[in-house]
Design a protein around this motif. Structure first.
Motif, PDB file in Angstrom:
ATOM      1  N   THR A 123       1.764   7.267  -3.140  1.00 55.74           N
ATOM      2  CA  THR A 123       2.477   7.957  -4.218  1.00 55.74           C
ATOM      3  C   THR A 123       1.838   9.324  -4.476  1.00 55.74           C
ATOM      4  O   THR A 123       0.711   9.587  -4.060  1.00 55.74           O
ATOM      5  N   SER A 155      -5.585   9.562  -0.622  1.00 54.38           N
ATOM      6  CA  SER A 155      -4.899   9.220   0.620  1.00 54.38           C
ATOM      7  C   SER A 155      -4.555  10.453   1.444  1.00 54.38           C
ATOM      8  O   SER A 155      -4.310  10.360   2.639  1.00 54.38           O
ATOM      9  N   LEU A 188      -2.319  10.981 -12.548  1.00 53.13           N
ATOM     10  CA  LEU A 188      -3.382  10.785 -11.571  1.00 53.13           C
ATOM     11  C   LEU A 188      -4.739  10.638 -12.257  1.00 53.13           C
ATOM     12  O   LEU A 188      -5.531   9.752 -11.904  1.00 53.13           O
ATOM     13  N   CYS A 222       0.822  -1.213   0.000  1.00 51.77           N
ATOM     14  CA  CYS A 222       0.000   0.000   0.000  1.00 51.77           C
ATOM     15  C   CYS A 222       0.854   1.261   0.000  1.00 51.77           C
ATOM     16  O   CYS A 222       0.695   2.159   0.839  1.00 51.77           O
ATOM     17  N   VAL A 229      -6.424   3.743  -8.158  1.00 49.38           N
ATOM     18  CA  VAL A 229      -5.952   4.455  -6.961  1.00 49.38           C
ATOM     19  C   VAL A 229      -7.112   5.192  -6.313  1.00 49.38           C
ATOM     20  O   VAL A 229      -8.138   5.452  -6.939  1.00 49.38           O
ATOM     21  N   ARG A 230      -6.911   5.529  -5.030  1.00 55.04           N
ATOM     22  CA  ARG A 230      -7.879   6.309  -4.274  1.00 55.04           C
ATOM     23  C   ARG A 230      -7.148   7.374  -3.465  1.00 55.04           C
ATOM     24  O   ARG A 230      -5.952   7.270  -3.189  1.00 55.04           O
ATOM     25  N   GLN A 252      -4.982   7.233 -13.744  1.00 57.51           N
ATOM     26  CA  GLN A 252      -5.151   6.209 -12.711  1.00 57.51           C
ATOM     27  C   GLN A 252      -6.570   6.226 -12.136  1.00 57.51           C
ATOM     28  O   GLN A 252      -7.149   5.170 -11.866  1.00 57.51           O
ATOM     29  N   VAL A 308      -2.040   9.346  -3.201  1.00 54.67           N
ATOM     30  CA  VAL A 308      -2.975   8.251  -3.464  1.00 54.67           C
ATOM     31  C   VAL A 308      -2.344   6.927  -3.057  1.00 54.67           C
ATOM     32  O   VAL A 308      -1.122   6.804  -2.938  1.00 54.67           O
ATOM     33  N   VAL A 309      -3.208   5.933  -2.848  1.00 49.26           N
ATOM     34  CA  VAL A 309      -2.782   4.558  -2.591  1.00 49.26           C
ATOM     35  C   VAL A 309      -3.569   3.639  -3.515  1.00 49.26           C
ATOM     36  O   VAL A 309      -4.611   4.035  -4.052  1.00 49.26           O
ATOM     37  N   PRO A 310      -3.096   2.409  -3.716  1.00 49.30           N
ATOM     38  CA  PRO A 310      -3.861   1.469  -4.540  1.00 49.30           C
ATOM     39  C   PRO A 310      -5.278   1.290  -4.001  1.00 49.30           C
ATOM     40  O   PRO A 310      -5.490   1.229  -2.788  1.00 49.30           O
ATOM     41  N   THR A 311      -6.237   1.199  -4.898  1.00 50.76           N
ATOM     42  CA  THR A 311      -7.659   1.085  -4.521  1.00 50.76           C
ATOM     43  C   THR A 311      -7.894  -0.065  -3.558  1.00 50.76           C
ATOM     44  O   THR A 311      -8.672   0.056  -2.591  1.00 50.76           O
TER      45      THR A 311
END
Length: 385
Positions: A334, A353, A341, A331, A350-351, A344, A363-366
């Motif tokens: 970035t 963060s 962005l 996690c 991504v979501r 992505q 953001v971090v991975p979804t």
């Protein structure tokens, strides 16, 4: 305490050079490959409900799975005739709710494509209730985890053969609880309040194993410490709260033998979803062409159910690192450029963060913040916290 693992393999029919069958009763096994076969799945129980019969066709050269068989006339004869109606392709539901009754002979009748199929006459067997369903932390097969075990209460001494199914549901959380989302407006990412519940979710799975028990040869006519499910300590299933609903079918000796042979021949996937290099008959046949291939077993069964819940803290230190679908190491936060962005976000990978001191979005991975990647955010109606 003694734990017994019963039949935790997937269904698949293979061609053995020799099959040592149960001493109870022999079911004919044919080693020749076949072009196609009718698949019939159905059990009528002593539960008052709309019962279900599933029909499909499977091909030896087709590995994509069975194809629903539509347009059939399905009925059950007994103390009266029960008619089934096709609710969706290949799925036939009884028009009336009913329960199988003792001492009544039942036969499944199917008419499709000008072919008539009939099951052997079946009666409701004895009755037996699940006495205790419990969970304990144990070491099993070199692994530590939680075992769900079952004991039954034998009401009727004629109840000697059992088959089990379960539905497990577990509650879990995403790695991080975020309060905001990022959306794209006029080709620019902007912050908005969280659009849906993404921190707490539920996942439900049905059993795929063959789980059998036989008390006919035991000195005590009861099932004791039967292992229904073992969950390894590193499984995310255990991370919050877990529930399992177990259904016990009292079945006939013939049905037990049928499923026992399936277990003996099992190796890979479900017999109803894989190509078939071999074949053995159940209790359903084409009345005008007995040599036609028909897969499946129609049974009349008495049923008992029981549910158990437990929490992670019931067996593990509440302050320990809980098992998760995604490790925290996966996690990484970035800060991509605006163009990256947007791309992505459009791909949903991504979501939000946070925001850096300079105003850039982090953001971090979804999968790290959205639990619906792995389950549903809708709480089941039966669920108890």
């Amino acid at each position: 305490m003694r734990y017994i693992l019963k039949y935790k393999k997937r269904f698949f029919i293979v061609i053995p050079l020799m099959v040592i069958l149960s001493c109870i009763e022999e079911i004919p096994l044919e080693s020749d490959g076949f072009e196609e076969a009718l698949v019939i799945e159905g059990t009528v129980t002593n539960e008052v409900k709309h019962h279900e019969i599933r029909l499909s066709k499977v091909f030896a050269i087709d590995s994509t799975g069975p194809k629903p068989l539509t347009g059939a006339n399905v009925s059950l004869s007994g103390n009266k005739e029960y008619v089934f109606e096709e609710a969706e392709p290949g799925v036939y539901i009884s028009l009336d709710s009913f329960a199988a009754q003792p001492a009544i002979e039942y036969e499944l009748n199917i008419l499709v494509n000008n072919k008539e199929y009939k099951s052997q006459s079946m009666q409701l067997p004895g009755n037996s209730k699940i006495g205790k369903l419990q969970a304990n932390r144990i070491d099993y097969g070199g692994e530590n985890g939680v075992a769900v075990t079952l004991n039954n209460q034998n009401i009727d001494q004629t109840a000697n053969y059992y088959r089990y199914e379960y539905v497990e549901t577990f509650k879990f959380n995403s790695n991080y609880k975020k309060v905001k989302d990022l959306i794209i407006v006029n080709e620019e990412p902007i912050e908005v309040p969280k659009q849906k519940e993404e921190y707490t979710c539920y996942q439900t799975n049905k059993s795929q194993e063959i789980i059998l028990a036989n008390t006919n040869s035991l000195s005590e006519d009861a099932v004791n410490n039967l292992l229904i499910k073992f969950i390894s300590s590193d499984s995310p299933i255990l991370s919050n709260r877990y529930s399992i609903l177990v259904k016990q079918y009292v079945i006939s000796r013939e049905a037990y033998t049928y499923y026992e042979i399936l277990e003996e021949l099992s190796g890979l996937e479900n017999v109803f979803t894989q190509s078939q290099p071999g074949f053995f008959a159940g209790n359903i046949s084409n009345i005008n062409k007995p040599e036609e291939k028909v897969i499946g077993y129609f049974d009349i069964s008495s049923v008992s159910t029981k549910r158990v819940y437990f929490n992670y803290e019931d067996f593990y230190d509440a302050n320990s690192i809980k098992p998760r679908f995604v490790s925290f190491a996966q996690c990484e936060v970035t800060t991509p450029s605006t163009s990256t962005l947007i791309a992505q976000l459009e791909q949903g990978i991504v979501r939000w963060s946070g925001v850096t001191p300079t105003g850039a979005f982090m953001v971090v991975p979804t999968r790290c913040v959205d639990c619906t990647v792995f389950g549903s955010n809708k709480k089941p109606e039966f669920w108890e916290d």
